[in-house]
Design a protein around this motif. Structure first.
Motif, mmCIF file in Angstrom:
data_model
loop_
_atom_site.group_PDB
_atom_site.id
_atom_site.type_symbol
_atom_site.label_atom_id
_atom_site.label_comp_id
_atom_site.label_asym_id
_atom_site.label_seq_id
_atom_site.Cartn_x
_atom_site.Cartn_y
_atom_site.Cartn_z
ATOM 1 N N LEU A 149 0.592 -1.219 -0.062
ATOM 2 C CA LEU A 149 0.150 -0.090 -0.147
ATOM 3 C C LEU A 149 0.886 1.396 -0.053
ATOM 4 C CD1 LEU A 149 -2.517 -0.814 2.621
ATOM 5 C CD2 LEU A 149 -3.097 -1.010 0.144
ATOM 6 N N SER A 150 0.532 2.183 -0.853
ATOM 7 C CA SER A 150 0.812 3.594 -0.597
ATOM 8 C C SER A 150 0.378 4.204 0.660
ATOM 9 C CB SER A 150 0.707 4.338 -1.904
ATOM 10 O OG SER A 150 1.367 5.719 -1.751
ATOM 11 N N THR A 175 -0.252 7.241 0.891
ATOM 12 C CA THR A 175 -1.117 8.069 0.216
ATOM 13 C C THR A 175 -2.389 7.839 0.078
ATOM 14 O OG1 THR A 175 -0.491 7.765 -1.801
ATOM 15 C CG2 THR A 175 0.655 9.684 -0.392
ATOM 16 N N ASP A 176 -2.713 6.541 -0.181
ATOM 17 C CA ASP A 176 -3.922 5.950 -0.401
ATOM 18 C C ASP A 176 -4.902 5.612 1.112
ATOM 19 O OD1 ASP A 176 -3.417 5.610 -3.110
ATOM 20 O OD2 ASP A 176 -2.466 3.797 -2.933
ATOM 21 N N CYS A 182 -7.022 6.407 4.199
ATOM 22 C CA CYS A 182 -7.784 7.600 4.767
ATOM 23 C C CYS A 182 -7.579 7.610 6.117
ATOM 24 C CB CYS A 182 -9.323 7.361 4.680
ATOM 25 S SG CYS A 182 -9.902 7.171 2.703
ATOM 26 N N CYS A 201 -8.889 2.397 3.257
ATOM 27 C CA CYS A 201 -8.285 3.162 2.024
ATOM 28 C C CYS A 201 -9.545 3.641 1.319
ATOM 29 C CB CYS A 201 -7.330 2.108 1.373
ATOM 30 S SG CYS A 201 -5.940 1.453 2.121
ATOM 31 N N ASP A 202 -9.139 4.251 0.227
ATOM 32 C CA ASP A 202 -10.339 5.205 -0.472
ATOM 33 C C ASP A 202 -11.531 3.892 -0.892
ATOM 34 O OD1 ASP A 202 -9.314 7.820 -0.435
ATOM 35 O OD2 ASP A 202 -7.641 6.875 -1.977
ATOM 36 N N ASN A 203 -11.084 2.891 -1.200
ATOM 37 C CA ASN A 203 -12.022 1.947 -1.744
ATOM 38 C C ASN A 203 -12.048 0.453 -1.284
ATOM 39 O OD1 ASN A 203 -12.711 3.856 -3.906
ATOM 40 N ND2 ASN A 203 -10.946 3.072 -4.892
ATOM 41 N N ARG A 209 -4.960 14.251 4.730
ATOM 42 C CA ARG A 209 -6.154 14.104 4.686
ATOM 43 C C ARG A 209 -7.399 14.983 5.580
ATOM 44 N NH1 ARG A 209 -8.436 9.893 0.866
ATOM 45 N NH2 ARG A 209 -6.582 8.715 0.249
ATOM 46 N N SER A 241 -12.345 13.126 2.744
ATOM 47 C CA SER A 241 -13.514 12.076 2.123
ATOM 48 C C SER A 241 -14.843 12.457 2.706
ATOM 49 C CB SER A 241 -13.063 10.838 2.597
ATOM 50 O OG SER A 241 -12.834 10.691 4.091
#
Length: 245
Positions: free
Chosen positions: A145-146, A148-149, A151, A164-166, A200, A219
């Motif tokens: 994982l990065s 930056t991905d 949350c 993460c985002d998704n 974030r 988000s």
């Protein structure tokens, strides 16, 4: 492309060929950063004393061959990339068994050499991206994982959730352990159960009665900020040059 901080080695036993290669390579690298060796032993001594980023290795030499040299490099100088040099195209197929950055025919064509350095530049960028990845143990394996991905990271019952985002991932590490790891990536502990990346956070607001705070993420998610962490969050922002007005 800027390779002013990179060091290059040329290994070639032929003086004229060495001179021509040096002249071409110094169009891309500071001359003081280009080292020349006439034998494998000389090349190894140079590499033991200086971190070489890219080595140009002649395949045909009287004391050994370039394939043996790159095997030694791959085992002992793992961060050094190498390019094969030869005057004979028939070595091309065999050379790729050793996974070189490139394969060049002597005398070096300057336009072709430019493509080699473009490839070298791209490999450095890819390494920088990889350096910013974190391997997360999922119990059945791991996923890269990065940061930056991500949350936020939260403690839910006895498990830690990386959101993460998704997608979300449950891991066995403690939040204290993850705080140490992710502090290098700009994460801050806003609550005993939450780690949040500073990038974030859009705003921080107190509750109606001022007893608790919430951080609003980009988000839209609201993350709790405990009273004792609120002051630390302000100081964290201030210490990184963020002005309060």
């Amino acid at each position: 492309m800027n390779f002013d901080n990179k060091y290059v080695l040329i290994l070639d036993d032929e003086p004229y060929s060495m001179k021509q290669s040096y002249k071409s390579i110094t169009n891309f690298v500071t001359p003081e950063h280009v080292f020349c060796a006439k034998s494998a032993l000389e090349a190894i001594k140079i590499m033991e004393g200086k971190k070489i980023d890219l080595a140009f290795i002649d395949i045909e030499m009287p004391d050994t061959n370039g394939f043996t040299v790159v095997e030694y490099i791959a085992s002992n100088f793992i961060n050094t990339k190498y390019v094969f040099l030869t005057g004979h195209t028939e070595f091309g197929a065999k050379s790729y068994d050793y996974e070189p950055l490139d394969f060049l025919i002597k005398p070096i064509d300057i336009i072709r050499l430019k493509k080699t350095f473009e490839r070298f530049d791209k490999s450095l960028i890819n390494e920088e991206v990889q350096d910013n990845l974190v391997a997360v143990d999922t119990g059945t394996g791991f996923i890269l994982l990065s940061p930056t991905d991500i949350c936020y990271i939260a403690k839910e019952n006895r498990k830690i959730l990386i959101q993460c985002d998704n997608q979300s991932y449950k891991v066995n590490s403690s939040l204290d352990e993850l705080e140490i790891i992710f502090s290098d990536y700009g994460f801050i502990r806003t609550h005993q159960s939450f780690l949040v990346p500073l990038s974030r956070i859009e705003s921080v607001e107190h509750s109606r009665f001022g007893n608790t705070y919430s951080a609003k993420l980009n988000s839209g998610q609201l993350i709790p900020v405990s009273r004792n962490r609120y002051g630390k969050l302000r100081y964290y922002l201030f210490s990184r040059g963020i002005k309060f007005i």
